[in-house]
Scaffold this motif. Sequence first.
Motif, PDB file in Angstrom:
ATOM      1  N   SER A  17      -6.478 -19.875  -1.426  1.00 24.26           N
ATOM      2  CA  SER A  17      -8.577 -20.296  -0.880  1.00 24.26           C
ATOM      3  C   SER A  17      -8.653 -18.558  -0.202  1.00 24.26           C
ATOM      4  O   SER A  17      -9.251 -17.788   0.016  1.00 24.26           O
ATOM      5  N   SER A  18      -7.504 -17.338   0.657  1.00 21.44           N
ATOM      6  CA  SER A  18      -7.597 -16.502   1.020  1.00 21.44           C
ATOM      7  C   SER A  18      -7.172 -15.572   0.499  1.00 21.44           C
ATOM      8  O   SER A  18      -7.309 -14.347   0.822  1.00 21.44           O
ATOM      9  N   HIS A  19      -7.410 -15.525  -0.802  1.00 26.27           N
ATOM     10  CA  HIS A  19      -7.077 -14.048  -2.086  1.00 26.27           C
ATOM     11  C   HIS A  19      -6.281 -13.468  -1.092  1.00 26.27           C
ATOM     12  O   HIS A  19      -5.845 -11.905  -1.410  1.00 26.27           O
ATOM     13  N   THR A  20      -4.938 -13.970  -1.675  1.00 25.76           N
ATOM     14  CA  THR A  20      -3.207 -13.161  -1.112  1.00 25.76           C
ATOM     15  C   THR A  20      -3.038 -13.084  -2.286  1.00 25.76           C
ATOM     16  O   THR A  20      -2.590 -13.861  -3.701  1.00 25.76           O
ATOM     17  N   LEU A  21      -1.629 -11.912  -2.765  1.00 28.61           N
ATOM     18  CA  LEU A  21      -1.439 -11.276  -3.490  1.00 28.61           C
ATOM     19  C   LEU A  21      -0.347 -12.269  -4.646  1.00 28.61           C
ATOM     20  O   LEU A  21       0.925 -13.247  -3.451  1.00 28.61           O
ATOM     21  N   GLU A  22      -0.206 -12.472  -5.076  1.00 28.49           N
ATOM     22  CA  GLU A  22       0.942 -13.430  -5.962  1.00 28.49           C
ATOM     23  C   GLU A  22       2.595 -13.155  -5.442  1.00 28.49           C
ATOM     24  O   GLU A  22       3.268 -13.997  -5.274  1.00 28.49           O
ATOM     25  N   HIS A  23       2.985 -11.813  -5.122  1.00 27.04           N
ATOM     26  CA  HIS A  23       4.127 -11.542  -4.634  1.00 27.04           C
ATOM     27  C   HIS A  23       4.417 -12.115  -3.579  1.00 27.04           C
ATOM     28  O   HIS A  23       5.519 -12.244  -3.320  1.00 27.04           O
ATOM     29  N   ARG A  24       3.358 -11.849  -2.237  1.00 28.46           N
ATOM     30  CA  ARG A  24       3.659 -12.610  -1.602  1.00 28.46           C
ATOM     31  C   ARG A  24       3.724 -13.812  -1.652  1.00 28.46           C
ATOM     32  O   ARG A  24       4.362 -14.250  -0.223  1.00 28.46           O
ATOM     33  N   THR A  25       3.102 -14.745  -2.200  1.00 30.79           N
ATOM     34  CA  THR A  25       2.352 -15.749  -2.058  1.00 30.79           C
ATOM     35  C   THR A  25       4.774 -16.223  -2.863  1.00 30.79           C
ATOM     36  O   THR A  25       4.998 -17.436  -2.111  1.00 30.79           O
ATOM     37  N   ASN A  26       5.026 -15.046  -2.969  1.00 35.32           N
ATOM     38  CA  ASN A  26       6.211 -16.134  -4.257  1.00 35.32           C
ATOM     39  C   ASN A  26       7.139 -15.894  -2.681  1.00 35.32           C
ATOM     40  O   ASN A  26       8.193 -16.568  -2.863  1.00 35.32           O
ATOM     41  N   LEU A  27       7.417 -14.939  -2.655  1.00 35.88           N
ATOM     42  CA  LEU A  27       8.197 -14.854  -1.368  1.00 35.88           C
ATOM     43  C   LEU A  27       8.100 -15.402  -0.206  1.00 35.88           C
ATOM     44  O   LEU A  27       9.578 -15.661   0.475  1.00 35.88           O
ATOM     45  N   VAL A  28       7.379 -16.225   0.534  1.00 34.28           N
ATOM     46  CA  VAL A  28       6.900 -17.419   1.538  1.00 34.28           C
ATOM     47  C   VAL A  28       7.272 -19.104   1.340  1.00 34.28           C
ATOM     48  O   VAL A  28       7.930 -18.999   1.592  1.00 34.28           O
TER      49      VAL A  28
ATOM     50  N   ILE B 257       1.650  -4.174  -0.044  1.00 37.72           N
ATOM     51  CA  ILE B 257       2.634  -4.648   0.511  1.00 37.72           C
ATOM     52  C   ILE B 257       3.674  -6.042   0.412  1.00 37.72           C
ATOM     53  O   ILE B 257       4.226  -6.667  -0.435  1.00 37.72           O
ATOM     54  N   GLY B 258       5.544  -5.118   1.148  1.00 36.68           N
ATOM     55  CA  GLY B 258       6.174  -6.100   0.823  1.00 36.68           C
ATOM     56  C   GLY B 258       6.273  -6.892   1.545  1.00 36.68           C
ATOM     57  O   GLY B 258       6.204  -7.684   3.164  1.00 36.68           O
ATOM     58  N   ALA B 259       7.920  -7.449   2.241  1.00 32.42           N
ATOM     59  CA  ALA B 259       8.661  -7.977   2.176  1.00 32.42           C
ATOM     60  C   ALA B 259       8.690  -7.950   4.070  1.00 32.42           C
ATOM     61  O   ALA B 259       8.608  -8.155   4.975  1.00 32.42           O
ATOM     62  N   PHE B 260       9.193  -6.232   3.776  1.00 38.14           N
ATOM     63  CA  PHE B 260       9.634  -5.203   4.969  1.00 38.14           C
ATOM     64  C   PHE B 260       8.496  -4.344   5.727  1.00 38.14           C
ATOM     65  O   PHE B 260       8.500  -4.042   6.389  1.00 38.14           O
ATOM     66  N   HIS B 261       8.045  -4.172   4.006  1.00 36.38           N
ATOM     67  CA  HIS B 261       7.614  -2.496   4.698  1.00 36.38           C
ATOM     68  C   HIS B 261       5.911  -2.501   3.895  1.00 36.38           C
ATOM     69  O   HIS B 261       5.451  -3.296   3.158  1.00 36.38           O
ATOM     70  N   VAL B 262       5.113  -1.903   4.776  1.00 31.20           N
ATOM     71  CA  VAL B 262       3.486  -1.758   3.904  1.00 31.20           C
ATOM     72  C   VAL B 262       3.811  -0.638   2.784  1.00 31.20           C
ATOM     73  O   VAL B 262       3.861   0.952   4.053  1.00 31.20           O
ATOM     74  N   TYR B 263       2.982   0.149   2.068  1.00 31.70           N
ATOM     75  CA  TYR B 263       2.696   1.669   1.697  1.00 31.70           C
ATOM     76  C   TYR B 263       1.651   2.052   1.755  1.00 31.70           C
ATOM     77  O   TYR B 263       0.890   0.741   1.118  1.00 31.70           O
ATOM     78  N   LEU B 264       1.925   3.056   2.822  1.00 33.58           N
ATOM     79  CA  LEU B 264       0.440   3.995   2.881  1.00 33.58           C
ATOM     80  C   LEU B 264       0.194   4.920   2.036  1.00 33.58           C
ATOM     81  O   LEU B 264       1.544   5.755   2.044  1.00 33.58           O
ATOM     82  N   LYS B 265      -1.230   5.116   1.614  1.00 33.88           N
ATOM     83  CA  LYS B 265      -1.076   6.720   1.120  1.00 33.88           C
ATOM     84  C   LYS B 265      -1.607   7.253   1.976  1.00 33.88           C
ATOM     85  O   LYS B 265      -3.082   7.086   1.827  1.00 33.88           O
TER      86      LYS B 265
ATOM     87  N   SER C 136       7.307 -11.009  10.556  1.00 34.79           N
ATOM     88  CA  SER C 136       5.932 -10.034  10.804  1.00 34.79           C
ATOM     89  C   SER C 136       5.369 -10.302   9.802  1.00 34.79           C
ATOM     90  O   SER C 136       4.431  -9.645   8.929  1.00 34.79           O
ATOM     91  N   GLY C 137       6.430 -10.389   8.053  1.00 34.03           N
ATOM     92  CA  GLY C 137       5.813  -9.998   6.567  1.00 34.03           C
ATOM     93  C   GLY C 137       5.621 -11.911   7.022  1.00 34.03           C
ATOM     94  O   GLY C 137       3.815 -11.994   5.706  1.00 34.03           O
ATOM     95  N   ILE C 138       5.980 -12.397   7.607  1.00 32.58           N
ATOM     96  CA  ILE C 138       5.387 -14.193   7.112  1.00 32.58           C
ATOM     97  C   ILE C 138       3.856 -14.359   8.011  1.00 32.58           C
ATOM     98  O   ILE C 138       3.054 -14.835   7.289  1.00 32.58           O
ATOM     99  N   ILE C 139       3.687 -13.353   9.477  1.00 29.80           N
ATOM    100  CA  ILE C 139       2.729 -13.460   9.874  1.00 29.80           C
ATOM    101  C   ILE C 139       2.018 -12.597   9.330  1.00 29.80           C
ATOM    102  O   ILE C 139       1.103 -13.401   8.899  1.00 29.80           O
TER     103      ILE C 139
END
Length: 176
Positions: free
Chosen positions: A38-49, A135-143, A103-106
Amino acid sequence: MNLLFDYTKELIGTGILLVVFISLRIITTKLVRRYAKSSHTLEHRTNLVIKYIHLFINILAFIALVLIWGVQTKDIFIALSSITTVVGVAMFAQWSILSNITSGIILFFSFPFKIGDVIRIHDKDFPFEGEIEDIGAFHVYLKTHDGEKVIYPNNLLLQKGISIMKNHFDDKEFID
């Protein structure tokens, strides 16, 4: 045969715990996936939570199993206080890891931006703009606009002011 009669209560309790354990894991997984969809969150983040929630449920099930099989409550508290002390001392040195996981969970549940958004981080010492690549469990990757890849810790992302910019990195020509 006497063994079965001697431990009937414990076996029934273990069976009930097993049913509750499996049901709880299935229900929480479905609820998190429904929220993520419902919030259009990515699958790998969902699996992490889901992995974090399952770990918590496993710990609770283990404690319940220990109680069912008759370990004295005072012995459990002594063991838990010893484990907590050791883990607390070890994690004090690793507070940033715990902070990034939290922070990743938040960020998962209240995420104001998504992959592909361009953000400006208002850091006094190192302000910059970048497009979110992952967006990972520990970091956000930016370019950055210059092509530089920046790995930014999740806990700092929550501490700093952030502006979501219009995606002005898309000024590249489309070639078919």
